[in-house]
Each structure stands twice: as C-alpha cells, then as structure tokens.
Design a protein around this motif. Structure first.
Motif, short mmCIF file in Angstrom:
data_model
loop_
_atom_site.label_atom_id
_atom_site.label_comp_id
_atom_site.label_asym_id
_atom_site.label_seq_id
_atom_site.Cartn_x
_atom_site.Cartn_y
_atom_site.Cartn_z
N GLY A 191 0.93 -1.20 0.15
CA GLY A 191 -0.06 0.04 0.08
C GLY A 191 0.80 1.26 -0.11
N TYR A 192 0.25 2.39 0.26
CA TYR A 192 0.89 3.44 0.35
C TYR A 192 0.55 4.37 1.86
N VAL A 193 1.76 5.23 1.88
CA VAL A 193 1.33 5.82 3.15
C VAL A 193 2.06 7.42 2.96
N PHE A 248 5.11 10.69 -0.86
CA PHE A 248 4.66 9.38 -0.34
C PHE A 248 5.32 8.47 -0.38
N ILE A 249 5.10 7.39 0.28
CA ILE A 249 5.93 6.15 0.45
C ILE A 249 5.06 4.75 -0.25
N ALA A 266 10.36 5.31 -1.61
CA ALA A 266 9.98 6.87 -1.15
C ALA A 266 9.98 7.93 -2.61
N ILE A 267 9.07 8.28 -2.65
CA ILE A 267 8.69 9.26 -4.18
C ILE A 267 8.78 10.56 -3.64
N SER A 268 9.49 11.20 -4.44
CA SER A 268 10.02 12.77 -4.13
C SER A 268 8.77 13.60 -5.16
N THR A 298 11.00 11.19 -8.72
CA THR A 298 12.33 10.12 -8.53
C THR A 298 11.89 9.34 -7.34
N VAL A 299 12.55 8.29 -7.24
CA VAL A 299 12.32 6.92 -6.52
C VAL A 299 13.50 6.85 -5.63
#
Length: 165
Positions: free
Chosen positions: A93-95, A143-144, A153-155, A159-160
């Motif tokens: 999932g996403y946080v 988000f993560i 982790a997405i900026s 970028t990842v």
C-alpha cells in the motif's frame, strides 16, 4: 553372432541422471527468478509519471474515504503506471503525511482492499504499512510505496528512493 554394443541403463544410473537434471532445472529456475527480480527492481526504480503523482496527491483530499468510485480510479491509475507488473502480492500500500490537520498524522491506501484510511497519532497502521510511517513523518517525500521487501519513497518530481525496511 555379434552382440549389440548398446545396453540398457541400470536403475542407479537412471536415478543419478534424474537427480542431475532436477538439480540443473532448479539452478536454472533460481537464475530466472534473480533476473526477474532485477527487471522488477529496475522497472520500479523508474520515475513516476505526472498522472500517477496527481492521483496520489488526491488521497489527502478527504472525500475519497466514502467514495469508492474515486478510490477505484486511483487504483486504476496505479495499475496503468505499471502495466507489465502484477503488483498484487508485492505492493502492500501507500503511506503519506496527512494534511487534514489534528488529530490526523498519516493516511494510507490499502491497494488490495481498496481502502483509504486516515490515522491519528499513536494508531498502528495495518498490514505492514507501519514501517513507512517514520519515513513519511520525517518529510522530504510526497508519499511512500510500501512493498513486501522494501519501501520506495517518491519525491515531488517523481524520483524514487529505495529504502530497506
């Protein structure tokens, strides 16, 4: 009359050949899995698209908690971002940090259940998502993405960064 040179293999020779072929098949399978894992990691390291980033930013709007059509739309955008990958089973999932204000601290998207949830400080996140809470709270990332073996982790520019969890 001459006797034929060919002979039938004995039981122990047949057993040895089958063990050898099984060992070779297992080694080949392991190599294939390693190559597949490398391809998967390479695909998941690619920068995220603008449409994907926009969909993830809609999670904090609040109204999605009670609107399943909007949640399904976000999940569909996720699937379109990774058409060549089956994410079920590897993506938990996403946080993300929650900007709805106190008492909420983070919000999550459970992809398998299609559920968006906002969590208060001190509430434990379900299904292995808790490992991303600290990363989200530190800031610096939009988000993560939480996977079985790591967090990505997405900026804000897409970028990842891969973080072992």
């Amino acid at each position: 009359m001459p006797r034929p040179i060919l002979r039938t293999p004995q039981k122990s020779e047949t057993q040895t050949n089958s063990i050898l072929s099984a060992t070779c098949n297992q080694e080949q399978k392991q190599k294939t899995q390693q190559i597949d894992k490398m391809k998967l990691d390479r695909l998941l390291r690619q920068p995220r698209s603008k449409a994907y980033m926009d969909a993830m930013h809609k999670l904090d709007a609040g109204g999605h908690v009670h609107n399943q059509a909007k949640v399904d739309s976000i999940i569909n955008t996720i699937r379109q971002e990774f058409p060549e990958i089956e994410l079920s089973g590897i993506l938990l999932g996403y946080v993300s940090i929650c900007y709805l204000g106190r008492p909420y601290e983070v919000h999550t998207l459970d992809v398998a259940g299609g559920i968006i949830e906002h969590y208060k400080a001190g509430e434990t996140l379900p299904n292995g998502l808790e490992k991303a809470r600290g990363i989200a709270m530190r800031g610096g990332y939009d988000f993560i993405e939480v996977y079985v073996d790591c967090c990505r982790a997405i900026s804000s520019n897409g970028t990842v960064s891969v973080i072992s969890c």
